[in-house]
Scaffold this active site. Structure first.
Site, short mmCIF file in Angstrom:
data_model
loop_
_atom_site.label_atom_id
_atom_site.label_comp_id
_atom_site.label_asym_id
_atom_site.label_seq_id
_atom_site.Cartn_x
_atom_site.Cartn_y
_atom_site.Cartn_z
CE LYS A 1 -4.31 6.45 2.13
NZ LYS A 1 -5.61 6.97 1.75
CG ASP B 1 0.45 20.39 20.58
OD1 ASP B 1 -0.76 20.62 20.73
OD2 ASP B 1 1.12 19.70 21.36
CG ASP C 1 19.14 10.99 -9.70
OD1 ASP C 1 19.19 9.87 -10.26
OD2 ASP C 1 18.96 12.05 -10.32
CE LYS D 1 -1.36 4.57 -2.05
NZ LYS D 1 -2.08 4.07 -0.87
CG HIS E 1 -2.10 0.88 1.13
ND1 HIS E 1 -2.30 1.95 1.98
CD2 HIS E 1 -3.15 0.91 0.27
CE1 HIS E 1 -3.42 2.56 1.66
NE2 HIS E 1 -3.96 1.97 0.62
CG HIS F 1 -7.50 8.15 -1.04
ND1 HIS F 1 -6.15 7.99 -1.31
CD2 HIS F 1 -8.03 6.90 -1.09
CE1 HIS F 1 -5.88 6.71 -1.52
NE2 HIS F 1 -7.00 6.03 -1.40
#
Length: 412
Positions: free
Chosen positions: A294, A299, A120, A115, A113, A292
């Protein structure tokens, strides 16, 4: 692989594919040595074709290009698409490939899952945005709301090394179980620009690392917590920590799905609303498009952006990756974005739905919640659940032949 806090990173918040995809394509076009890419979903749409063109061009000018996709999320790439990449020299890998049963995908559990993109050893991208038109607001009114981070500096080198090891291009190093979150940076380091920790979860030595970072931040919060999460069904400790923070006076706000891409998600999360609101947690539903996201801020000096939802799949089964960021400018930018989201594009939940008062609610809620929380552990006992990594080998005019590279690892 265990990671450490680094300082001196340069960070850029990217919202949706509209900001992310142009930066990604430009970075691949400028790559000189390596492009490493992992994703859950790569669709053969306009975004997928532009990405393919960029990867092919990079490989043809001598850049080492290695791409790993998930066998469930990316199950429909055509042989021609894969063959074109392979002919140019792109190494294509499939995590947990599976045969279809009556046309349905059966490789449901322990998905890749993450991404991630590393270029380089100097530049990296971490987030929750899949590689498809579904994340382009300008292309679709139902595009998904999500975020990514572009990072340059020491953290990019760590991500690059992690991805080399994950792909098998570098030997794996011994890793011992981590029983507590990585030590927070020293207070004097927090003031330094770009203080970052790269955190992953797998099904071996790092099962709880991302959750532990959330717990550490929430338990020490003093003023404010904002969590924007697509699939919100946290574990017992995380749920209690959120409620405890609100009860001790922290301003806790959740940005959840009001227009979900899967109806069961909202039905399940709705069951927690009463308990959360009774503890003082404010809940905002994002209804403009599917949420979608996440991400979270605590603070003014803690944020996280990545692929991990706060649900059983992400916290107990999937391979995930997040950045934890202690950079005041970045945290302020993400906080302003989320506050704008709540004030202009969300609806605050001010009362429980009528279903919450039904006679069966007191029985059904704990039963369903406990089942969903325990199910990932039960899924681990299912036969043939150990992921495999395969390389599609394609020649012009032929179908790809999946060659199993490693059938014992829980990570690509």
């Amino acid at each position: 692989m265990e990671h450490a806090w680094t300082t001196g990173n340069r960070l850029r918040l990217l919202e949706n594919g509209d900001e992310y995809f142009p930066r990604l394509i430009a970075a691949i076009a400028a790559a000189r040595r390596t492009v490493l890419l992992e994703t859950f979903i790569l669709f053969e749409d306009d975004v997928g074709r532009q990405l393919g063109d960029a990867l092919v061009a990079a490989a043809r000018r001598g850049v080492a290009v290695d791409m790993t996709v998930d066998g469930f999320g990316t199950a429909d790439l055509s042989p021609a698409y894969i063959a074109r990449l392979a002919e140019a020299g792109v190494v294509v890998r499939v995590f947990a490939p599976g045969r279809r049963l009556l046309g349905k995908r059966t490789n449901l559990f322990r998905r890749l899952h993450r991404k991630l993109v590393a270029i380089d050893g100097d530049l990296a991208f971490v987030g929750g945005i899949n590689l498809s038109v579904e994340h382009l607001v300008e292309a679709s009114p139902s595009a998904k709301q999500d975020y990514a981070v572009e990072v340059q500096g020491p953290a990019a080198r760590i991500i690059h090394a992690f991805m080399l090891e994950a792909s098998g291009a570098a030997p794996a190093r011994p890793s011992r179980p981590q029983t507590r979150p990585a030590r927070p940076p020293h207070p004097t380091d927090i003031a330094q620009p770009g203080t970052v920790l790269f955190v992953t979860r797998d099904n071996q030595a790092h099962r709880n690392d991302i959750e532990q970072q959330y717990l550490a931040a929430i338990r020490t919060a003093r003023r404010e917590i904002i969590i924007a999460n697509a699939y919100f069904l946290p574990g017992y400790r995380l749920l209690q920590a959120i409620c405890n923070a609100a009860q001790r006076g922290v301003d806790v706000r959740l940005v959840l799905q009001g227009r979900p891409d899967m109806l069961w998600v909202k039905r399940t999360v709705d069951m927690l609303y009463t308990h959360l609101r009774e503890s003082g947690v404010r809940i905002f539903e994002y209804c403009e498009r599917p949420n979608h996201s996440k991400v979270a801020v605590v603070d003014g000096d803690w944020a996280t952006v990545g692929s991990s939802n706060l649900d059983p799949l992400s916290l107990s089964l999937n391979l995930e990756a997040n950045l934890v960021i202690r950079d005041t400018a970045f945290v302020a930018a993400l906080k302003d974005n989320l506050r704008n989201l709540m004030s202009q594009r969300c609806t605050e939940v001010c009362a429980a739905s009528p279903a919450h008062g039904a006679w069966w609610h007191g029985i059904a809620t704990p039963l369903i919640f406990h089942f969903l929380r325990k199910f990932p552990a039960w899924a681990g006992w299912l036969p043939a659940h150990t992921p495999k990594i395969a390389s599609p080998v394609a020649a012009p005019g032929t179908s790809p032949d999946l060659m199993v590279r490693n059938a014992q690892r829980d990570g690509p």
